[in-house]
Write an enzyme that holds these catalytic residues in place. Structure first.
Site, PDB file in Angstrom:
ATOM      1  CE1 TYR A  52      50.881  53.740  19.994  1.00 24.02           C
ATOM      2  CE2 TYR A  52      49.715  54.486  21.947  1.00 24.02           C
ATOM      3  CZ  TYR A  52      50.865  54.436  21.181  1.00 24.02           C
ATOM      4  OH  TYR A  52      52.009  55.084  21.595  1.00 24.02           O
ATOM      5  CE1 TYR A 234      46.955  56.571  31.762  1.00 24.47           C
ATOM      6  CE2 TYR A 234      48.308  54.808  32.645  1.00 24.47           C
ATOM      7  CZ  TYR A 234      47.415  55.269  31.710  1.00 24.47           C
ATOM      8  OH  TYR A 234      46.953  54.427  30.744  1.00 24.47           O
ATOM      9  CE  LYS A 243      45.501  51.268  30.006  1.00 20.93           C
ATOM     10  NZ  LYS A 243      44.849  50.694  28.823  1.00 20.93           N
TER      11      LYS A 243
HETATM   12  P1  NAD Z   1      41.617  56.220  20.981  1.00 20.34           P
HETATM   13  O1  NAD Z   1      40.646  57.066  21.723  1.00 20.34           O
HETATM   14  O2  NAD Z   1      42.392  56.851  19.868  1.00 20.34           O
HETATM   15  O3  NAD Z   1      40.876  54.930  20.340  1.00 20.34           O
HETATM   16  C1  NAD Z   1      39.861  54.244  20.982  1.00 20.34           C
HETATM   17  C2  NAD Z   1      39.194  53.271  20.028  1.00 20.34           C
HETATM   18  O4  NAD Z   1      38.186  52.543  20.764  1.00 20.34           O
HETATM   19  C3  NAD Z   1      38.454  53.917  18.837  1.00 20.34           C
HETATM   20  O5  NAD Z   1      38.611  53.104  17.687  1.00 20.34           O
HETATM   21  C4  NAD Z   1      36.975  53.880  19.276  1.00 20.34           C
HETATM   22  O6  NAD Z   1      36.031  53.842  18.209  1.00 20.34           O
HETATM   23  C5  NAD Z   1      36.977  52.560  20.035  1.00 20.34           C
HETATM   24  N1  NAD Z   1      35.860  52.426  20.980  1.00 20.34           N
HETATM   25  C6  NAD Z   1      35.618  53.138  22.116  1.00 20.34           C
HETATM   26  N2  NAD Z   1      34.516  52.663  22.732  1.00 20.34           N
HETATM   27  C7  NAD Z   1      34.057  51.636  21.975  1.00 20.34           C
HETATM   28  C8  NAD Z   1      32.966  50.733  22.089  1.00 20.34           C
HETATM   29  N3  NAD Z   1      32.123  50.774  23.115  1.00 20.34           N
HETATM   30  N4  NAD Z   1      32.801  49.816  21.100  1.00 20.34           N
HETATM   31  C9  NAD Z   1      33.643  49.744  20.033  1.00 20.34           C
HETATM   32  N5  NAD Z   1      34.708  50.553  19.904  1.00 20.34           N
HETATM   33  C10 NAD Z   1      34.911  51.481  20.859  1.00 20.34           C
HETATM   34  O7  NAD Z   1      42.575  55.583  22.079  1.00 20.34           O
HETATM   35  P2  NAD Z   1      44.121  55.187  22.150  1.00 20.34           P
HETATM   36  O8  NAD Z   1      44.853  56.246  22.875  1.00 20.34           O
HETATM   37  O9  NAD Z   1      44.620  54.692  20.854  1.00 20.34           O
HETATM   38  O10 NAD Z   1      44.014  53.979  23.189  1.00 20.34           O
HETATM   39  C11 NAD Z   1      44.010  52.625  22.828  1.00 20.34           C
HETATM   40  C12 NAD Z   1      44.686  51.818  23.918  1.00 20.34           C
HETATM   41  O11 NAD Z   1      46.063  52.226  24.005  1.00 20.34           O
HETATM   42  C13 NAD Z   1      44.084  52.041  25.314  1.00 20.34           C
HETATM   43  O12 NAD Z   1      44.117  50.841  26.031  1.00 20.34           O
HETATM   44  C14 NAD Z   1      45.060  53.030  25.938  1.00 20.34           C
HETATM   45  O13 NAD Z   1      45.056  53.000  27.347  1.00 20.34           O
HETATM   46  C15 NAD Z   1      46.359  52.516  25.360  1.00 20.34           C
HETATM   47  N6  NAD Z   1      47.489  53.465  25.440  1.00 20.34           N
HETATM   48  C16 NAD Z   1      47.358  54.756  25.006  1.00 20.34           C
HETATM   49  C17 NAD Z   1      48.430  55.622  25.138  1.00 20.34           C
HETATM   50  C18 NAD Z   1      48.325  57.073  24.695  1.00 20.34           C
HETATM   51  O14 NAD Z   1      49.209  57.872  25.019  1.00 20.34           O
HETATM   52  N7  NAD Z   1      47.301  57.431  23.959  1.00 20.34           N
HETATM   53  C19 NAD Z   1      49.654  55.175  25.673  1.00 20.34           C
HETATM   54  C20 NAD Z   1      49.769  53.850  26.054  1.00 20.34           C
HETATM   55  C21 NAD Z   1      48.687  52.993  25.947  1.00 20.34           C
END
Ligand code: NAD
Length: 395
Positions: A52, A234, A243
């Site tokens: 995202y 979850y 969350k």
């Molecule tokens: P993802 O794993 O694709 O991306 C995570 C990002 O965080 C990456 O850019 C990574 O480099 C960065 N990151 C992790 N640890 C780090 C650190 N210590 N320092 C700097 N950067 C760091 O995750 P995603 O699924 O896109 O999740 C992003 C948000 O969206 C989260 O809050 C997640 O809960 C939320 N979300 C995800 C979903 C889903 O289905 N994937 C649904 C709803 C909400």
């Protein structure tokens, strides 16, 4: 090197540089084919390299024409080992942004640390002066607290009682029953420390104190609610507690930003395949059933479609369509009653004989490998590729 996928469970330890660039270009193309958005012009994305966060950065840059600074924690390549997918994605993003004359710089390091926050502030001051949007999209298994030095680990567990559910291994496409014991109080506390709102508030506080936030700045973080069938693991489990904490942090940040008219929002995004969601047990079966239903209804969305719709139809549309708890609801299509009724039916019916027909498990598997640049029909995976790719604007 000829790069092939090497995976263990929900982790793929190799990534394909050409495939990752192809994936980023496709997302950019999607946004460029939509209407331009009159929105943010200088955007900081924390967690900008995958999922995202990357989709938010692409939408800001190619939808709004924004200058972007991306923060992430990714592994560059060595002579013998590929970089992580997020590294290649960011290299591709910066290359394409440059081709289009857009400012893009990145910082690779631990966003939870004071050092990276300060480095970011210095870069904003030097190059952009101020930012008008801050996207907080971190998903991490651990966090070192910048003040106490304590290391917290997040876990995905139910709370109060043992959770039993069916799940699917998307590699073998076999369904089995999984049992997850409830979390201890300490595990709940640690998960909140990693994935709750404290670090988001720390970022906004540091940026505000350094005077690098524009008047009326918007900051966003992402959350998830999901259906009843996943609640125990979850939303009512450890990650759900984190969350709740993240969502409650909106009030605190809004108070902090009152003086400059800034606003914080949480967006409830839909379930998609990302490196973070692949780590959550049971979710793969739910997403496979969800994909089947949403694709059949022609309302399927991945990260980029969601984020473009969030920017164009909510944040910069003049109507945020907030829910009763003040959240942006990008999960509106996922949570439609008819969609959920069909997903529940498929979930109940799915077994080892019919999982390929009752769910889109094949679509899930493909999406998983695409996160790492594999499984794109237009990419030649037999070609020798240079794995040592640099990110031009890395600071
Ligand atoms: P993802 O794993 O694709 O991306 C995570 C990002 O965080 C990456 O850019 C990574 O480099 C960065 N990151 C992790 N640890 C780090 C650190 N210590 N320092 C700097 N950067 C760091 O995750 P995603 O699924 O896109 O999740 C992003 C948000 O969206 C989260 O809050 C997640 O809960 C939320 N979300 C995800 C979903 C889903 O289905 N994937 C649904 C709803 C909400």
């Amino acid at each position: 090197m000829i790069v092939t996928p090497k995976f263990r469970g929900f982790i793929c330890t190799t990534a394909h540089p050409v495939g990752c660039e192809y994936s980023v270009r496709k997302q950019v193309e999607y946004v460029k084919n939509q209407k331009k958005i009159n929105g943010a012009k200088k955007v900081l994305v924390i967690g900008a390299s995958t999922g995202y966060g990357l989709a938010s950065r692409i939408t800001a840059a190619f939808g709004c024409g924004a200058a972007t600074i991306g923060i992430f924690f990714e592994r560059p390549a060595t002579k013998t080992k590929t970089a992580s997918a997020g590294w290649y994605n960011s290299a591709a993003f910066e290359k394409i942004a440059k081709e289009e004359g857009l400012y893009a710089k990145s910082i690779n390091g631990d966003a939870f640390s004071n050092e990276i926050k300060q480095k970011t502030i210095d870069l904003i001051k030097k190059d952009l002066g101020k930012v008008d949007m801050v996207v907080y999209s971190l998903a991490s298994p651990r966090r070192t607290h910048p003040v106490s030095g304590e290391v917290f680990n997040s876990v995905i567990k139910p709370i109060g009682s043992t959770y039993k559910s069916k799940t699917v291994d998307f590699h073998t496409q076999l369904i089995s029953e999984t049992t997850i014991e409830p979390a201890s109080d300490d595990e709940i506390k640690q998960t909140i420390a990693v994935m709750g709102g404290e670090d988001w508030a720390m970022w906004m506080d540091a940026l505000n104190k350094a005077d690098v936030l524009d008047k009326n700045v918007i900051t966003l973080a992402y959350s998830y609610v999901g259906p009843e069938m996943t609640h125990s693991i979850y939303r009512e489990g450890t990650i759900g507690k984190a969350k709740d904490d993240l969502e409650a942090t909106v009030v605190k940040i809004n108070e902090n930003l009152k003086g400059i008219g800034g606003k914080a929002y949480v967006s409830l995004n839909k379930a998609v395949v990302t490196q973070a969601s692949a780590a959550i047990p049971v979710i793969s079966l739910y997403i496979s059933a969800l994909f089947k239903v949403m694709k059949e209804k022609n309302i399927h969305e991945g990260c980029i479609e969601q984020m473009y719709r969030m920017f164009s139809d909510r944040i910069y549309s003049g109507d945020l369509k907030l829910d009763s708890k003040g959240r942006i609801c990008m999960d509106d299509l996922e949570m439609q009653t008819e969609v959920q009724a069909e997903v529940t039916k498929l979930w109940n019916e799915a077994n080892n004989d019919n999982v390929k027909d009752t769910t889109d498990i094949e679509g899930y598997r493909k999406e998983f490998f695409r996160l790492f640049g594999f499984e794109f029909e237009d990419v030649d995976y037999d070609a020798d590729v240079d794995i040592e790719v640099s990110i031009e604007g890395i600071d």
